[in-house]
Design a protein around this motif. Structure first.
Motif, PDB file in Angstrom:
ATOM      1  N   PRO A   7      18.890   9.943  -3.787  1.00 34.37           N
ATOM      2  CA  PRO A   7      19.045   9.653  -2.355  1.00 34.37           C
ATOM      3  C   PRO A   7      18.538   8.252  -1.995  1.00 34.37           C
ATOM      4  O   PRO A   7      17.788   7.646  -2.760  1.00 34.37           O
ATOM      5  N   ASN A   8      18.952   7.774  -0.834  1.00 34.53           N
ATOM      6  CA  ASN A   8      18.471   6.483  -0.340  1.00 34.53           C
ATOM      7  C   ASN A   8      16.953   6.481  -0.279  1.00 34.53           C
ATOM      8  O   ASN A   8      16.353   7.462   0.139  1.00 34.53           O
ATOM      9  N   GLY A   9      16.394   5.389  -0.691  1.00 35.56           N
ATOM     10  CA  GLY A   9      14.941   5.262  -0.596  1.00 35.56           C
ATOM     11  C   GLY A   9      14.193   5.961  -1.708  1.00 35.56           C
ATOM     12  O   GLY A   9      12.971   6.041  -1.682  1.00 35.56           O
ATOM     13  N   SER A  10      14.901   6.437  -2.703  1.00 37.59           N
ATOM     14  CA  SER A  10      14.202   7.164  -3.764  1.00 37.59           C
ATOM     15  C   SER A  10      13.548   6.217  -4.769  1.00 37.59           C
ATOM     16  O   SER A  10      12.729   6.637  -5.582  1.00 37.59           O
ATOM     17  N   GLY A  11      13.927   4.938  -4.716  1.00 38.79           N
ATOM     18  CA  GLY A  11      13.257   3.950  -5.572  1.00 38.79           C
ATOM     19  C   GLY A  11      14.154   3.328  -6.627  1.00 38.79           C
ATOM     20  O   GLY A  11      13.674   2.684  -7.555  1.00 38.79           O
ATOM     21  N   LYS A  12      15.446   3.471  -6.468  1.00 37.27           N
ATOM     22  CA  LYS A  12      16.376   2.948  -7.482  1.00 37.27           C
ATOM     23  C   LYS A  12      16.309   1.415  -7.562  1.00 37.27           C
ATOM     24  O   LYS A  12      16.181   0.837  -8.650  1.00 37.27           O
ATOM     25  N   SER A  13      16.406   0.773  -6.406  1.00 34.87           N
ATOM     26  CA  SER A  13      16.347  -0.698  -6.422  1.00 34.87           C
ATOM     27  C   SER A  13      14.967  -1.186  -6.835  1.00 34.87           C
ATOM     28  O   SER A  13      14.825  -2.218  -7.489  1.00 34.87           O
ATOM     29  N   THR A  14      13.968  -0.429  -6.436  1.00 33.05           N
ATOM     30  CA  THR A  14      12.607  -0.790  -6.839  1.00 33.05           C
ATOM     31  C   THR A  14      12.498  -0.781  -8.367  1.00 33.05           C
ATOM     32  O   THR A  14      11.975  -1.724  -8.961  1.00 33.05           O
ATOM     33  N   ASN A  16       0.789  -1.236   0.000  1.00 33.68           N
ATOM     34  CA  ASN A  16       0.000   0.000   0.000  1.00 33.68           C
ATOM     35  C   ASN A  16       0.816   1.277   0.000  1.00 33.68           C
ATOM     36  O   ASN A  16       0.336   2.349   0.357  1.00 33.68           O
ATOM     37  N   GLN A  17       2.081   1.142  -0.369  1.00 34.48           N
ATOM     38  CA  GLN A  17       2.927   2.331  -0.396  1.00 34.48           C
ATOM     39  C   GLN A  17       3.329   2.561  -1.853  1.00 34.48           C
ATOM     40  O   GLN A  17       3.856   1.652  -2.495  1.00 34.48           O
ATOM     41  N   ASN A  18       3.067   3.741  -2.347  1.00 36.82           N
ATOM     42  CA  ASN A  18       3.454   4.036  -3.725  1.00 36.82           C
ATOM     43  C   ASN A  18       4.947   4.301  -3.786  1.00 36.82           C
ATOM     44  O   ASN A  18       5.472   5.105  -3.015  1.00 36.82           O
ATOM     45  N   ILE A  19       5.651   3.614  -4.671  1.00 37.73           N
ATOM     46  CA  ILE A  19       7.097   3.813  -4.748  1.00 37.73           C
ATOM     47  C   ILE A  19       7.447   4.551  -6.038  1.00 37.73           C
ATOM     48  O   ILE A  19       7.883   5.693  -5.993  1.00 37.73           O
ATOM     49  N   LEU A  20       7.252   3.904  -7.164  1.00 36.84           N
ATOM     50  CA  LEU A  20       7.488   4.622  -8.414  1.00 36.84           C
ATOM     51  C   LEU A  20       6.231   5.423  -8.737  1.00 36.84           C
ATOM     52  O   LEU A  20       5.116   4.900  -8.665  1.00 36.84           O
TER      53      LEU A  20
HETATM   54  N1  ADP Z   1       9.293  -4.846   0.327  1.00 40.99           N
HETATM   55  C1  ADP Z   1       9.039  -3.557   0.667  1.00 40.99           C
HETATM   56  N2  ADP Z   1       8.019  -3.288   1.507  1.00 40.99           N
HETATM   57  C2  ADP Z   1       7.747  -2.001   1.842  1.00 40.99           C
HETATM   58  N3  ADP Z   1       8.451  -0.944   1.409  1.00 40.99           N
HETATM   59  C3  ADP Z   1       9.475  -1.165   0.575  1.00 40.99           C
HETATM   60  C4  ADP Z   1       9.809  -2.464   0.161  1.00 40.99           C
HETATM   61  N4  ADP Z   1      10.870  -2.385  -0.671  1.00 40.99           N
HETATM   62  C5  ADP Z   1      11.174  -1.077  -0.741  1.00 40.99           C
HETATM   63  N5  ADP Z   1      10.338  -0.334   0.003  1.00 40.99           N
HETATM   64  C6  ADP Z   1      10.357   1.127   0.157  1.00 40.99           C
HETATM   65  O1  ADP Z   1      10.442   1.710  -1.111  1.00 40.99           O
HETATM   66  C7  ADP Z   1      11.247   2.843  -1.084  1.00 40.99           C
HETATM   67  C8  ADP Z   1      12.329   2.726  -2.156  1.00 40.99           C
HETATM   68  O2  ADP Z   1      13.267   1.715  -1.808  1.00 40.99           O
HETATM   69  P1  ADP Z   1      14.466   1.310  -2.755  1.00 40.99           P
HETATM   70  O3  ADP Z   1      13.927   1.112  -4.105  1.00 40.99           O
HETATM   71  O4  ADP Z   1      15.178   0.186  -2.130  1.00 40.99           O
HETATM   72  O5  ADP Z   1      15.338   2.636  -2.722  1.00 40.99           O
HETATM   73  P2  ADP Z   1      16.845   2.875  -3.151  1.00 40.99           P
HETATM   74  O6  ADP Z   1      17.349   1.673  -3.844  1.00 40.99           O
HETATM   75  O7  ADP Z   1      16.743   4.049  -4.022  1.00 40.99           O
HETATM   76  O8  ADP Z   1      17.588   3.176  -1.904  1.00 40.99           O
HETATM   77  C9  ADP Z   1      11.815   2.949   0.311  1.00 40.99           C
HETATM   78  O9  ADP Z   1      11.051   3.899   1.020  1.00 40.99           O
HETATM   79  C10 ADP Z   1      11.615   1.580   0.877  1.00 40.99           C
HETATM   80  O10 ADP Z   1      11.423   1.633   2.262  1.00 40.99           O
END
Ligand code: ADP
Ligand code: MG
Lengths: 481, 254
Positions: free
Chosen positions: B39-46, B17-21
């Motif tokens: 920055p950290n948490g910006s959604g790169k890995s996502t 339920n959290q919008n990432i991209l």
């Molecule tokens: N499995 C997950 N459940 C809930 N939140 C997630 C999950 N994976 C990532 N997030 C959230 O998504 C956001 C982006 O994470 P991430 O893509 O890992 O960022 P980055 O790689 O840019 O540091 C962060 O706020 C992280 O907490």
């Protein structure tokens, strides 16, 4: 997803149990039910000596007074022992002189099992004894083994040709008083395998027995007796399959191993009895008593890959009687759908400086229940004895169960007993990693599971490791949830 | 033939339920190197996970087109077969499965998909020898279980080794440089550069301008709160190194 759930299901349904065929062979079957007359009938069919009949009858008397054990973590409808036929032999016209005379239908069965005897002969140099329903059908390589003084034949043949060995050793490791199923087996066993390795002989090939339940309404009660005389070595493998049937079939075997001084026995099992369908209907009840006894500096290794059966109740054990003797138990037990397994080992340390190792890898999927139950007992005289146990459980779903019951009884303060246990769920991250590299989920599961079980699979004879891996793959198809 | 390798349009996704991209657009042509910073948490890995087909993330809007085909709903393995590769930020350990076996399985599965015979053992081993040299992978690691007990740096190198073996069309390197010392960094970058061609493209996710000295990007994107908020050339990375991200964040706030 390109690989839809539907496709997956279809594939599953098709692949669910590859060995579920019935062979159309005329058989000679005893009337159903169990009483003294049936015991006598079996004995006379086998032309047994009086002492063996007496042994059976005593076992039968004891069995009648015993209660079916209920301490295992399994639930099932108790078999109706009066509704089983206790003897079923593929009918044969005359005594078989050579393989060529074996019923072609039977040969086909063996081929379907992937154990064409001819092939086995040529390729792997594995001597095979084949037990269908209750009777041993063919033993290959007998002559070659004979030159070394090795006896490898059906139990019934051994009763005729080597009565002194049978009389001396049968029931010494698993007496008929031992437990309910052992008593039953002792009364009604119909055949099985026998093996004797003479002093100082290293058996040059894997010895192997294939068990198959074919007839419906029968039970299989085979006995295996394996004697490794002083300083000898043998590696033995048993494989088991059964056709898919709606009813529950009973398999209650007894295996006795005797490793005399400085002898070594490696005993491997690939158990693939029919596990029942995906709704839990049918499947084999596998209630087996396996035990070995070790003399001075001798060694017994049990390796088992258990993928089949609806219910498994099985604890291959070692009595480490001789000083410096070694017992090992390596186990992979897979349960899927509604299968239940309660399996493990007992290591009974009696001699000084005895050593045991237990590596158990449970894998549970579907709604199955998988339990490890083990006892390490260090007797008063077992000075400086050592045990190491490791019991790992891998869960594939949230609905299955894994349980570990390690019992330790230590009566000697100089002994060391170590126990480690882990439980893990198959990782979504692991699966995604594999899939990212182009490995489909099914394949990834099999890869991860095989990796997890590798320590045990590596203990299997080469020829069978591949087969075991395939079995794991088949048993776990579509199992993640 | 178009030069577009991948095109991401207005991509939105969420998890728990959290919008990432939140509406991401990106187009990558063959032969290009793109750097993604943020920055950290910006959604790169996502973003890299979603591109690779991780279905834990729910795609709520937008599309991904890879080599002219809409792959938004495609399974991870099929994307992989078609040439998508992700070097994970945190490579996973698979106990009991040797690196070699893992890769052979991967290659054979791909061959099977394309109806090609599985690769003969001899050719496979030759390839392993070649490619592990390319990334300076310790010989011992090839037979060890996948990533099990590897140091951080060894894991990263192993990712690039796998990349070399699979020879992807699009390689996404998620913070492959973090945890590498300068020598290892050079080797890894060198490996990546050698794999570059006019037919493939690389996405480098990193925090550090340092890596971009070795893998020179054509474009640098800044990701913030699930959106690309700025795109520039290599000089943008230098600027970010000096000034951080805050000045950009306020930029968009206007
Ligand atoms: N499995 C997950 N459940 C809930 N939140 C997630 C999950 N994976 C990532 N997030 C959230 O998504 C956001 C982006 O994470 P991430 O893509 O890992 O960022 P980055 O790689 O840019 O540091 C962060 O706020 C992280 O907490
Ligand atoms: Mg990240």
């Amino acid at each position: 997803m390109s690989y839809t759930e539907k496709e997956l299901k279809k594939e599953l349904d098709n692949k669910s149990y590859e060995f579920g065929f019935v062979t159309d062979i005329e058989s000679d079957k005893a009337p159903i039910g169990l009483n003294e007359d049936i015991v006598k009938l079996i004995s006379s069919k086998k032309k047994e000596p009086q002492w063996l009949l007496n042994y059976r009858l005593k076992a039968f008397q004891i069995w009648k007074t015993m209660k079916e054990p209920d301490w295992a973590h399994v639930k099932y409808t108790k078999p109706d022992f009066q509704n089983i036929s206790y003897y079923s032999a593929p009918k044969k016209k005359k005594e078989l002189q050579s393989l060529d005379e074996v019923d072609p239908e039977l040969l086909k069965t063996m081929e379907k099992l992937g154990i064409s005897i001819e092939e086995q002969k040529k390729l792997s140099g594995v001597a095979v004894d084949f037990v269908m329903d209750s009777v041993s059908v063919a033993t290959s390589f007998k002559d070659k083994l004979g030159e070394l003084g090795i006896v490898f034949c059906s139990f019934s043949e051994a009763v005729q040709n080597h009565p002194e060995l049978i009389k001396k050793y049968m029931g010494t490791v698993v007496p008929y008083t031992d437990n309910y199923y052992a008593a039953l087996n002792s009364a009604v066993f119909s055949d099985g395998s026998f093996c004797y390795i003479p002093k100082g002989v290293r058996c040059p090939m894997e010895l192997s027995t294939y068990f198959r339940i074919n007839e419906s309404g029968t039970g299989q009660f085979e006995r295996t007796l394996l004697i490794a005389d002083e300083s000898s070595y043998v590696s033995y493998l048993e494989g088991c399959t059964a056709p898919s049937r709606d009813e529950n079939q009973l398999h209650a075997a007894v295996v006795e191993l005797i490793a005399l001084d400085k002898a070594e026995i490696k005993y491997s099992t690939v158990q693939n009895w029919y596990p029942g369908d995906k709704n839990g209907k049918g499947g084999v009840y596998n209630f087996v008593t396996k035990r070995g006894i070790c003399g001075y500096r001798s060694k017994i290794s049990w390796t088992q890959v258990e993928t089949g059966s609806a219910v498994t109740w099985k604890y291959p054990s070692c009595i480490l009687k001789g000083d410096y003797s070694i017992g090992e138990f390596y186990s992979v037990a897979v349960t899927n759908n509604f299968q239940q397994a309660d399996t493990g080992t007992k290591m009974i340390h009696i001699g000084k400086n005895t050593k045991s190792t237990i590596i158990s890898k449970g894998i549970s999927a579907g709604k199955s229940q998988n339990s490890y139950r083990g006892l390490v007992k260090i007797g008063k005289g077992a000075k400086n004895s050592r045990n190491f146990s490791q019991c790992d459980s891998l869960l594939m779903t949230d609905q299955c169960g894994a349980h570990t019951y390690p019992y330790i009884e230590c009566e000697n303060p100089t002994a060391t007993v170590e126990h480690e246990a882990t439980t893990s769920k198959i990782g979504e991250e692991q699966l995604f990693y594999c899939m990212q590299r182009g490995i489909s989920e099914e394949k990834a599961i099999s890869l991860i599971v095989n990796g997890y079980a590798k320590e045990v699979l590596n203990k299997l004879p080469m020829e069978f490791a591949v087969e075991a891996q395939k079995l794991l793959e088949i048993s776990l198809e579509g199992s993640v949830g | 033939m178009s030069d577009t390798l991948i095109e991401i349009k207005d991509l939105k996704c969420r998890i728990d339920n959290q919008n990432i991209l939140q509406g991401l657009n990106l187009k990558i042509n063959k032969g290009e190197v793109h750097a993604i910073m943020g920055p950290n948490g910006s959604g790169k890995s996502t973003l890299s996970s979603v591109l690779a087909g991780n279905d834990n993330y729910e795609i709520t809007k937008g599309s991904i087109t890879f080599l002219g085909e809409d792959i938004t709903e495609m399974s991870p393995e099929e994307r992989s077969w078609k040439g998508m590769f992700l070097a994970f930020q945190y490579p996973v350990e698979i106990p009991g499965v040797s690196n070699i076996n893992f890769l052979r399985t991967a290659l054979n599965e791909r061959n099977k998909y394309f109806g090609i015979d599985s690769i003969p053992a001899k050719d496979f081993l030759k390839m392993v020898a070649e490619k592990s040299m390319l990334v300076g992978l310790d010989n011992k690691l090839k037979n060890r279980s996948v990533n099990e007990g590897f140091s951080g740096g060894e894991k990263k190198r192993n990712e690039i080794f796998q990349m070399a073996m699979l020879n992807p069309k699009l390689a996404i390197l998620d913070e492959t440089d973090s945890g590498l010392d300068i020598d290892a960094l050079k080797i890894v970058a060198n490996g990546v550069n050698k794999l570059k061609s006019s037919e493939n493209a690389t996405v480098v996710i990193t925090h550090y301008q340092r890596l971009l000295d070795y893998i020179v990007p054509d474009f640098v994107h800044v990701l913030h709160e699930g959106k690309i908020i700025k795109t520039g050339d290599k000089s943008l990375a230098l600027e970010l190194e000096k000034k951080g991200y805050d000045w950009l964040k306020t930029d968009t706030a206007i």
